[in-house]
Scaffold this motif. Structure first.
Motif, PDB file in Angstrom:
ATOM      1  N   PHE A 387       0.847  -1.191   0.000  1.00 44.34           N
ATOM      2  CA  PHE A 387       0.000   0.000   0.000  1.00 44.34           C
ATOM      3  C   PHE A 387       0.884   1.242   0.000  1.00 44.34           C
ATOM      4  CE2 PHE A 387      -2.404  -3.117   2.799  1.00 44.34           C
ATOM      5  CZ  PHE A 387      -3.177  -3.604   1.761  1.00 44.34           C
ATOM      6  N   PRO A 388       0.587   2.214  -0.883  1.00 42.86           N
ATOM      7  CA  PRO A 388       1.395   3.433  -0.933  1.00 42.86           C
ATOM      8  C   PRO A 388       0.902   4.500   0.039  1.00 42.86           C
ATOM      9  CG  PRO A 388      -0.228   3.450  -2.703  1.00 42.86           C
ATOM     10  CD  PRO A 388      -0.457   2.177  -1.929  1.00 42.86           C
ATOM     11  N   MET A 389       1.782   5.398   0.424  1.00 45.43           N
ATOM     12  CA  MET A 389       1.420   6.592   1.204  1.00 45.43           C
ATOM     13  C   MET A 389       0.775   6.262   2.542  1.00 45.43           C
ATOM     14  SD  MET A 389       2.196   9.325  -0.655  1.00 45.43           S
ATOM     15  CE  MET A 389       1.231  10.542   0.158  1.00 45.43           C
ATOM     16  N   ILE A 390       1.251   5.219   3.179  1.00 40.31           N
ATOM     17  CA  ILE A 390       0.727   4.896   4.503  1.00 40.31           C
ATOM     18  C   ILE A 390       1.363   5.841   5.522  1.00 40.31           C
ATOM     19  CG2 ILE A 390       0.804   3.170   6.351  1.00 40.31           C
ATOM     20  CD1 ILE A 390      -1.207   2.261   4.362  1.00 40.31           C
ATOM     21  N   ALA A 391       0.513   6.520   6.296  1.00 43.15           N
ATOM     22  CA  ALA A 391       1.019   7.435   7.323  1.00 43.15           C
ATOM     23  C   ALA A 391       0.805   6.869   8.724  1.00 43.15           C
ATOM     24  CB  ALA A 391       0.324   8.788   7.209  1.00 43.15           C
ATOM     25  N   THR A 392      -0.274   6.097   8.881  1.00 47.40           N
ATOM     26  CA  THR A 392      -0.596   5.624  10.237  1.00 47.40           C
ATOM     27  C   THR A 392      -0.868   4.120  10.247  1.00 47.40           C
ATOM     28  OG1 THR A 392      -3.004   5.816  10.018  1.00 47.40           O
ATOM     29  CG2 THR A 392      -1.811   7.813  10.659  1.00 47.40           C
ATOM     30  N   LEU A 393      -0.717   3.537  11.416  1.00 48.40           N
ATOM     31  CA  LEU A 393      -1.051   2.120  11.574  1.00 48.40           C
ATOM     32  C   LEU A 393      -2.525   1.873  11.302  1.00 48.40           C
ATOM     33  CD1 LEU A 393       1.207   1.109  14.503  1.00 48.40           C
ATOM     34  CD2 LEU A 393       0.639  -0.405  12.616  1.00 48.40           C
ATOM     35  N   GLY A 394      -3.340   2.866  11.648  1.00 46.64           N
ATOM     36  CA  GLY A 394      -4.784   2.750  11.406  1.00 46.64           C
ATOM     37  C   GLY A 394      -5.066   2.548   9.921  1.00 46.64           C
ATOM     38  N   GLU A 395      -4.361   3.293   9.088  1.00 40.97           N
ATOM     39  CA  GLU A 395      -4.563   3.133   7.639  1.00 40.97           C
ATOM     40  C   GLU A 395      -4.156   1.737   7.188  1.00 40.97           C
ATOM     41  OE1 GLU A 395      -3.808   7.598   5.760  1.00 40.97           O
ATOM     42  OE2 GLU A 395      -2.108   6.324   6.261  1.00 40.97           O
ATOM     43  N   PHE A 396      -2.995   1.292   7.677  1.00 37.51           N
ATOM     44  CA  PHE A 396      -2.563  -0.048   7.266  1.00 37.51           C
ATOM     45  C   PHE A 396      -3.579  -1.090   7.685  1.00 37.51           C
ATOM     46  CE2 PHE A 396      -0.595  -4.121   8.336  1.00 37.51           C
ATOM     47  CZ  PHE A 396      -0.305  -4.535   7.052  1.00 37.51           C
ATOM     48  N   ARG A 397      -4.028  -0.991   8.943  1.00 41.14           N
ATOM     49  CA  ARG A 397      -4.975  -1.996   9.449  1.00 41.14           C
ATOM     50  C   ARG A 397      -6.264  -1.995   8.631  1.00 41.14           C
ATOM     51  NH1 ARG A 397      -3.687  -0.246  15.583  1.00 41.14           N
ATOM     52  NH2 ARG A 397      -1.766  -1.449  15.814  1.00 41.14           N
ATOM     53  N   ALA A 398      -6.737  -0.789   8.277  1.00 40.89           N
ATOM     54  CA  ALA A 398      -7.982  -0.700   7.501  1.00 40.89           C
ATOM     55  C   ALA A 398      -7.797  -1.335   6.122  1.00 40.89           C
ATOM     56  CB  ALA A 398      -8.399   0.763   7.369  1.00 40.89           C
ATOM     57  N   ALA A 399      -6.652  -1.051   5.490  1.00 41.54           N
ATOM     58  CA  ALA A 399      -6.405  -1.602   4.152  1.00 41.54           C
ATOM     59  C   ALA A 399      -6.237  -3.116   4.231  1.00 41.54           C
ATOM     60  CB  ALA A 399      -5.162  -0.955   3.540  1.00 41.54           C
ATOM     61  N   LYS A 400      -5.518  -3.573   5.256  1.00 43.69           N
ATOM     62  CA  LYS A 400      -5.270  -5.026   5.410  1.00 43.69           C
ATOM     63  C   LYS A 400      -6.580  -5.767   5.682  1.00 43.69           C
ATOM     64  CE  LYS A 400      -2.554  -8.689   6.193  1.00 43.69           C
ATOM     65  NZ  LYS A 400      -3.136  -9.500   7.179  1.00 43.69           N
ATOM     66  N   LYS A 401      -7.469  -5.107   6.436  1.00 40.25           N
ATOM     67  CA  LYS A 401      -8.759  -5.741   6.758  1.00 40.25           C
ATOM     68  C   LYS A 401      -9.556  -5.971   5.464  1.00 40.25           C
ATOM     69  CE  LYS A 401     -12.782  -5.064   9.780  1.00 40.25           C
ATOM     70  NZ  LYS A 401     -13.809  -4.337   9.023  1.00 40.25           N
ATOM     71  N   ILE A 402      -9.542  -4.954   4.600  1.00 40.92           N
ATOM     72  CA  ILE A 402     -10.273  -5.101   3.331  1.00 40.92           C
ATOM     73  C   ILE A 402      -9.643  -6.221   2.502  1.00 40.92           C
ATOM     74  CG2 ILE A 402     -10.894  -3.914   1.180  1.00 40.92           C
ATOM     75  CD1 ILE A 402     -11.046  -1.319   2.811  1.00 40.92           C
ATOM     76  N   PHE A 403      -8.306  -6.265   2.506  1.00 42.45           N
ATOM     77  CA  PHE A 403      -7.601  -7.337   1.783  1.00 42.45           C
ATOM     78  C   PHE A 403      -8.052  -8.704   2.330  1.00 42.45           C
ATOM     79  CE2 PHE A 403      -4.167 -10.439   2.187  1.00 42.45           C
ATOM     80  CZ  PHE A 403      -3.852 -10.681   0.857  1.00 42.45           C
ATOM     81  N   ASP A 404      -8.034  -8.847   3.661  1.00 42.43           N
ATOM     82  CA  ASP A 404      -8.412 -10.134   4.273  1.00 42.43           C
ATOM     83  C   ASP A 404      -9.841 -10.518   3.910  1.00 42.43           C
ATOM     84  OD1 ASP A 404      -5.943 -10.533   5.450  1.00 42.43           O
ATOM     85  OD2 ASP A 404      -6.497  -9.533   7.323  1.00 42.43           O
ATOM     86  N   GLU A 405     -10.739  -9.522   3.917  1.00 44.12           N
ATOM     87  CA  GLU A 405     -12.140  -9.815   3.588  1.00 44.12           C
ATOM     88  C   GLU A 405     -12.275 -10.315   2.149  1.00 44.12           C
ATOM     89  OE1 GLU A 405     -13.950  -6.357   6.556  1.00 44.12           O
ATOM     90  OE2 GLU A 405     -14.149  -6.107   4.375  1.00 44.12           O
TER      91      GLU A 405
END
Ligand code: PEP
Ligand code: MG
Length: 567
Positions: A387-405
């Motif tokens: 994922f590009p332009m990640i600034a916060t852990l919250g963003e990573f977690r949100a993106a990873k959650k969508i990936f997992d789903e």
């Protein structure tokens, strides 16, 4: 001589081809007797030109890209527009170009004001076709890159991705642009096309004339117009030497990227389209370290590319790399990367705005489509998603959650997927580098995007040549951030790569080796030279060198230090 930034190495000697749209000054005049006849001729010429462009474009471009010209032909053949212009000439007794301009403006406004996106987009086609018609009426010439049939160096303000897509490498020996820096997208495209380029060459548009003879020195970042015979001879020799050096590096194609004391790193290539994989393989790349998928979106004409079109592209890359690692970056759009079919909000600072993963987390429909295509393609090779332009852990977690789903959904649908998809982030915002130890607990890998990391750390626009002196990969501030990312990853047993332009910078390689970087991903043409450097160094010595570099005050001091070592 004009100075610029050497963006894609090499030397070219050829005539200048100036890529500039004509500026039309159309005023209302009284109609002469043959206005309708002039209009008919201009329409015929316009249609013939579009047909010719379409034919030439078909040799280089995809069917989808060629289809744009079909839409243009339909418009040029539309009797309604022509009839409106003729009525205006007859009723108001005005000149054909004025009538064409007026009808064109009215038609464009009508399309633009429609609610339907499809019709809104037609406004751009009307603009294009009607501008060509007006040029033909006043005798102005629109440059056509596909029509170039002699060796040239292109001179332009900047080149768009679609300009670069139309370049014929047999005739385009290089280009020089007025704006841009080493990491602007035209520079990156030049490197993947292996065309020498000098960018940010201030004054080139004013100084160079169509047909002038030019020496483009894209090793030093200089341009010479109408040079003396002696200088031409000198540069012909330099060009030969450059070619010979490139040839000599070829012995390393199948060699390992291993230091003198046995430490192996991975040297991968950056790509923009599946076509670029060939360059990575030819240059002995150990993998693809960055596939910039935004080009797939930018090349799409009318809408976001659908899941199937994306799946085909990703699968093509994974299959071509035959099991070697492929890192695909999710959509990094916004900033200087625009889409024809989507209007980004007006912002004061688009580089700091609504873009990349910020956009994807807002438009999850678009993000999910891309992730599904990626997960499906994972069955065909060794896929890493970042994922590009990640600034916060919250963003990573949100993106990873969508990936997992999406992954779970596909598994439940019985779709075959790869068994080890890695999911990581780009470290290109200083906040992510500083928090690397925390991110490392949750991601599979990092890839440091120095183009943006430097831009954001130094607060210096990467597109601006005025502040390009602040693009300082060797500044100890940047080196410290890089160290944080690498150490953070290693502490958690994760790998750390780099896919910004710094990874292919000969002066940075010894320090990056010393800092423990695991993967270097760069323009394919830099791979062999970097391999040569890595193979000539001892990792243990470079660890010492990196330590010393980190203790210095300025980028200049670091550069001095590395130059002494490389000697
Ligand atoms: C970077 O920022 O270093 C990078 C590799 O991404 P891009 O150049 O596409 O922004
Ligand atoms: Mg970036």
């Amino acid at each position: 001589m004009l100075k610029g930034i050497a963006a894609s190495s090499g030397i070219a000697l050829a005539k200048v081809y100036k890529l500039q749209q004509p500026v039309l000054d159309i005023t209302k005049k009284e109609a002469s007797d043959n206005e309708v006849e002039r209009l008919e001729e201009a329409f015929a010429k316009t249609i013939a030109e579009i047909e010719a462009i379409k034919e030439r474009a078909a040799l280089n471009l995809s069917a989808e890209e060629v289809a744009i010209f079909d839409a243009h032909l339909m418009m040029a053949n539309d009797p309604e527009i022509k009839d409106q212009i003729i009525s205006m000439i007859n009723d108001e007794k005005v000149n054909a170009e004025y009538a064409a301009l007026t009808v064109s403006n009215a038609t464009i406004s009508m399309f633009e004001s429609m609610d339907n996106d499809y019709f809104k987009e037609r406004a751009a086609d009307v603009k294009d076709v009607m501008f060509r018609l007006q040029c033909n009426l006043v005798g102005a010439i629109i440059p056509d890159l596909t029509a170039i049939n002699e060796e040239v160096v292109i001179v332009a303000e900047d080149l768009t991705p679609s300009d670069t897509a139309q370049l014929n490498k047999n005739y385009t020996l290089g280009f020089a642009t007025e704006i841009g820096g080493r990491t602007s997208h035209s520079a990156i495209m030049a490197r993947s096309l292996e065309i020498p380029a000098v960018v940010g060459c201030k004054g080139i548009l004013e100084t160079a004339k169509h047909g002038d003879f030019m020496i483009l020195d894209a090793i030093e970042g200089a341009v010479y117009l109408n040079p003396s015979d002696e200088l031409i001879e000198e540069f012909k020799e330099k060009a030969e030497a450059f070619k010979a050096e490139k040839e000599a590096l070829k012995v390393l194609i199948n060699e390992k990227s291993v230091s003198l004391d046995g430490h192996e790193v991975e040297l991968a290539g950056n790509i923009g389209t599946p076509k670029d994989v060939a360059g990575v393989i030819e240059n002995g790349g150990d993998g693809v370290g960055l596939y910039r998928t935004e080009f797939l979106y930018m090349d799409s004409e009318n809408d976001f590319p659908d899941e199937e079109a994306q799946f085909i592209a990703y699968k093509e890359v994974l299959e071509a790399m035959e099991g070697k690692k492929v890192v695909i970056r999710t959509l990094d759009i916004g900033g200087d990367k625009k889409l024809n079919y989507f209007e980004f909000p007006e912002e004061m600072n688009p580089f700091l705005g609504y873009r990349a993963v910020r956009f994807c987390l807002d438009r999850t429909d678009i993000f999910r489509t891309q992730l599904r295509a990626l997960i499906r393609a994972s069955a065909y090779g060794s896929l890493c998603i970042m994922f590009p332009m990640i600034a916060t852990l919250g963003e990573f977690r949100a993106a990873k959650k969508i990936f997992d789903e999406e992954k779970e959904k596909l598994v439940n649908e019985g779709v075959k997927i790869g068994d080890n998809i890695e999911v990581g982030i780009m470290v290109e915002i200083p906040a992510a580098a500083v928090m690397a130890d925390r991110f490392a607990k949750e991601v599979d890998f990092f890839s440091i995007g120095t183009n943006d990391l430097i831009q954001y750390s130094m607060a210096a626009d990467r597109m601006s040549e005025q502040v390009s002196y602040l693009y300082q990969p060797l500044n100890p501030a940047i080196l410290r951030l890089i160290k944080m990312a690498i150490d953070g990853a290693h502490k958690e047993g994760k790998w750390c790569g780099m896919c910004g332009e710094m990874a292919g910078d000969a002066l940075a390689a010894p320090i990056l080796l010393g800092l423990g970087l695991d993967e270097f991903s760069m323009s394919a043409t830099s791979i062999l030279n970097t391999r040569k450097i890595i193979r000539s160094l001892k990792k243990s010595d470079m660890e010492e060198l990196a330590k010393q570099a980190l203790s210095l005050d300025t980028a200049e001091e670091v550069e001095e230090l590395v130059k002494n070592v490389l000697k």
